[in-house]
Design a protein around this motif. Structure first.
Motif, PDB file in Angstrom:
ATOM      1  N   PHE A   2       0.840  -1.201   0.000  1.00 34.96           N
ATOM      2  CA  PHE A   2       0.000   0.000   0.000  1.00 34.96           C
ATOM      3  C   PHE A   2       0.874   1.250   0.000  1.00 34.96           C
ATOM      4  O   PHE A   2       0.611   2.212  -0.740  1.00 34.96           O
ATOM      5  CB  PHE A   2      -0.922  -0.007   1.224  1.00 34.96           C
ATOM      6  N   SER A   3       1.924   1.235   0.815  1.00 35.40           N
ATOM      7  CA  SER A   3       2.847   2.374   0.874  1.00 35.40           C
ATOM      8  C   SER A   3       3.564   2.586  -0.453  1.00 35.40           C
ATOM      9  O   SER A   3       3.679   3.708  -0.952  1.00 35.40           O
ATOM     10  CB  SER A   3       3.866   2.152   1.994  1.00 35.40           C
ATOM     11  N   VAL A   4       4.022   1.499  -1.055  1.00 35.44           N
ATOM     12  CA  VAL A   4       4.745   1.589  -2.324  1.00 35.44           C
ATOM     13  C   VAL A   4       3.838   2.139  -3.430  1.00 35.44           C
ATOM     14  O   VAL A   4       4.261   2.991  -4.231  1.00 35.44           O
ATOM     15  CB  VAL A   4       5.295   0.198  -2.714  1.00 35.44           C
ATOM     16  N   THR A   5       2.601   1.672  -3.483  1.00 34.91           N
ATOM     17  CA  THR A   5       1.701   2.087  -4.565  1.00 34.91           C
ATOM     18  C   THR A   5       1.255   3.539  -4.423  1.00 34.91           C
ATOM     19  O   THR A   5       0.887   4.176  -5.418  1.00 34.91           O
ATOM     20  CB  THR A   5       0.462   1.184  -4.608  1.00 34.91           C
ATOM     21  N   HIS A   6       1.281   4.079  -3.207  1.00 41.82           N
ATOM     22  CA  HIS A   6       0.834   5.455  -3.001  1.00 41.82           C
ATOM     23  C   HIS A   6       1.987   6.459  -2.960  1.00 41.82           C
ATOM     24  O   HIS A   6       1.781   7.638  -3.247  1.00 41.82           O
ATOM     25  CB  HIS A   6       0.016   5.552  -1.701  1.00 41.82           C
ATOM     26  N   LYS A   7       3.171   5.959  -2.659  1.00 41.02           N
ATOM     27  CA  LYS A   7       4.323   6.859  -2.569  1.00 41.02           C
ATOM     28  C   LYS A   7       5.067   6.968  -3.890  1.00 41.02           C
ATOM     29  O   LYS A   7       5.674   8.006  -4.187  1.00 41.02           O
ATOM     30  CB  LYS A   7       5.267   6.366  -1.467  1.00 41.02           C
ATOM     31  N   TYR A   8       5.027   5.895  -4.699  1.00 35.84           N
ATOM     32  CA  TYR A   8       5.774   5.841  -5.961  1.00 35.84           C
ATOM     33  C   TYR A   8       4.817   5.546  -7.117  1.00 35.84           C
ATOM     34  O   TYR A   8       3.805   4.859  -6.933  1.00 35.84           O
ATOM     35  CB  TYR A   8       6.850   4.749  -5.908  1.00 35.84           C
ATOM     36  N   PRO A   9       5.157   6.016  -8.330  1.00 33.40           N
ATOM     37  CA  PRO A   9       4.275   5.783  -9.488  1.00 33.40           C
ATOM     38  C   PRO A   9       4.575   4.496 -10.252  1.00 33.40           C
ATOM     39  O   PRO A   9       3.855   4.153 -11.177  1.00 33.40           O
ATOM     40  CB  PRO A   9       4.579   6.997 -10.377  1.00 33.40           C
ATOM     41  N   TYR A  10       5.606   3.761  -9.867  1.00 32.12           N
ATOM     42  CA  TYR A  10       6.105   2.670 -10.712  1.00 32.12           C
ATOM     43  C   TYR A  10       5.165   1.468 -10.749  1.00 32.12           C
ATOM     44  O   TYR A  10       4.983   0.829 -11.787  1.00 32.12           O
ATOM     45  CB  TYR A  10       7.497   2.229 -10.245  1.00 32.12           C
TER      46      TYR A  10
END
Length: 451
Positions: A209-217
């Motif tokens: 969840f953090s990765v998908t909301h913090k980064y666009p990749y």
């Protein structure tokens, strides 16, 4: 009511040819049956004559107690097109079919030229972006590489992360990346009291969840160009609370069973479970291998229990329950075949142990997606036996001639470098082979990243 004359004549015309056809059919049937009874021996020759190029079952298996439908297929007694074994008369060469298969599969690669060409391209162009974390992160021990030499049964997970951070594959600009590495350590989380085994799916859910909301990749491919590495079996269930990620993220795991729904063989990749060893064993090629086969381990599966029940008191197959009183390495060095038998999971470190000590591995683990199966021809350096064929194990192994065994063991020595970790990556070692598996699974269609 009187029928019209045309209808009556039409029925007469239809009835006459029908009767003639029926009489002709009965005459043909009578002739065929009488000919068959007088010359039945030539019937099969007329209707079925197997092509000469199809392989035949070797004569030593004719009166064997091994069921042809299972054991014979395990020994690849098949035709050149991969079909089932055929009934036969005479083998086409002095070598049995199993031997001919070894002879035709001398190379340890499916296609060595293609592999070397692709490997060179992979080494030059493959790029990985690692999601960054700082040393003061509360979970730094599970997110960053360990600062000590990996050890234990699940060391492959730690070795991969250490090797990746020391390699030339990492890029700082995510726009150049082919893959994105999710660096959490399943072993680290498992040993962290704040998380433990039951909390791993929650941790991974929150991390993604953090990765998908913090980064666009992530959003370009839905996570299809992301991967994680795990050697402990609990790693396979890490995505259980992240349903979208579970179907897209590439899992590089030791517990690579294509029977279980959590592992998708064409998407995911098998990681070999290798116990760390530094020195080469002594007398690897000159070892006197006087014992036919060897196994020792805990009785944590019905397959192992069956092996020990059948062969526990045998003089040629040493199947031991529990720990050995003699050095484990000594038994591996004095045995021709070393048995990898399914435990809790399809994988154990015994495949790596066998290869390290120059012992031909025998895989008794149904549904095991063997490591580097995209690259290596396992038939050239191992023997795969179905669990149902454990009672026939000695007959199968003794059916392998000295010449065939020499070829198998020679190929074991050739693949040793692919099943070895190093403190710093070395060409064609386990790390590079895993990277090649990832390279084969790279995503080529994605949305363009905006500045």
């Amino acid at each position: 009511m009187a029928q019209p004359p045309c209808t009556s004549s039409f029925r007469t015309l239809f009835f006459i040819p029908t009767c003639l056809a029926l009489n002709t059919f009965l005459l043909i049937l009578f002739y065929t049956s009488s000919s068959s009874s007088s010359s039945s021996s030539s019937t099969h020759t007329f209707f079925f004559s197997p092509p000469s190029q199809l392989r035949q079952i070797p004569t030593q298996f004719h009166h064997s107690s091994i069921p042809l439908l299972s054991s014979a297929q395990n020994l690849s007694l098949e035709d050149t097109n991969g079909g089932p074994a055929l009934p036969h008369t005479q083998p086409s060469s002095s070598l049995p079919s199993f031997g001919r298969r070894i002879e035709q599969a001398k190379g340890v690669f499916h296609d060595e030229d293609l592999f070397l060409e692709d490997y060179k391209e992979m080494n030059k162009s493959f790029k990985i972006y690692v999601y960054p974390h700082k040393r003061n992160d509360p979970f730094a021990r599970s997110l960053l590489p360990e600062d000590f030499e990996p050890h234990g049964n699940y060391a492959s997970e730690s070795y991969f992360k250490q090797s990746l951070f020391k390699s030339h594959f990492i890029v700082n600009d995510p726009k150049d990346a082919d893959f994105f590495f999710l660096p959490f350590s399943i072993t680290g989380l498992r040993n962290d009291r704040r998380v433990s085994v039951s909390g791993i799916p929650n941790f991974i859910r929150d991390y993604i969840f953090s990765v998908t909301h913090k980064y666009p990749y992530w959003n370009r491919t839905g996570g299809a160009d992301h991967f994680y590495v795990a050697c402990h079996s609990v790693g396979r269930s890490a995505m259980d609370k992240s349903s979208e990620a579970k179907s897209s993220v590439v899992q590089v795991v030791c517990s690579s069973s294509y029977f279980l729904p959590g592992y998708i063989s064409h998407k995911d990749a098998a990681l070999p479970q290798i116990w760390p060893r530094k020195q080469d064993p002594p007398n690897l090629t000159s070892s006197k291998r006087t014992r036919l086969a060897f196994f020792a381990g805990a009785m944590n599966s019905p397959t192992r229990q069956e092996l020990v029940r059948v062969w526990g008191k045998d003089a040629e197959i040493f199947a031991h329950s529990g720990r050995l009183k003699t050095p484990y390495a000594d038994e591996l060095l004095r045995s021709k075949f070393c048995l990898h038998v399914k435990g809790f999971e399809v994988n154990t470190a015994r495949v790596g142990d066998s290869i390290f000590y120059g012992c031909v591995p025998v895989i008794i683990s149904n549904y095991y997606d063997l490591p580097f199966g995209d690259i290596l021809n396992w038939k050239s350096f191992s023997v795969v036996v179905a669990t149902s064929d454990i009672p026939s194990l000695k007959k199968i192994l003794k059916g392998i001639s000295d010449e065939e065994y020499a070829m198998l063991q020679s190929n074991v020595l050739k693949v040793r470098k692919h099943f070895k970790w190093h403190s710093s990556p070395v060409d064609f070692d386990t790390f590079h082979m895993v990277m090649y598996q990832l390279w084969l699974r790279r995503t080529t269609v994605r949305l363009r990243l905006m500045d």
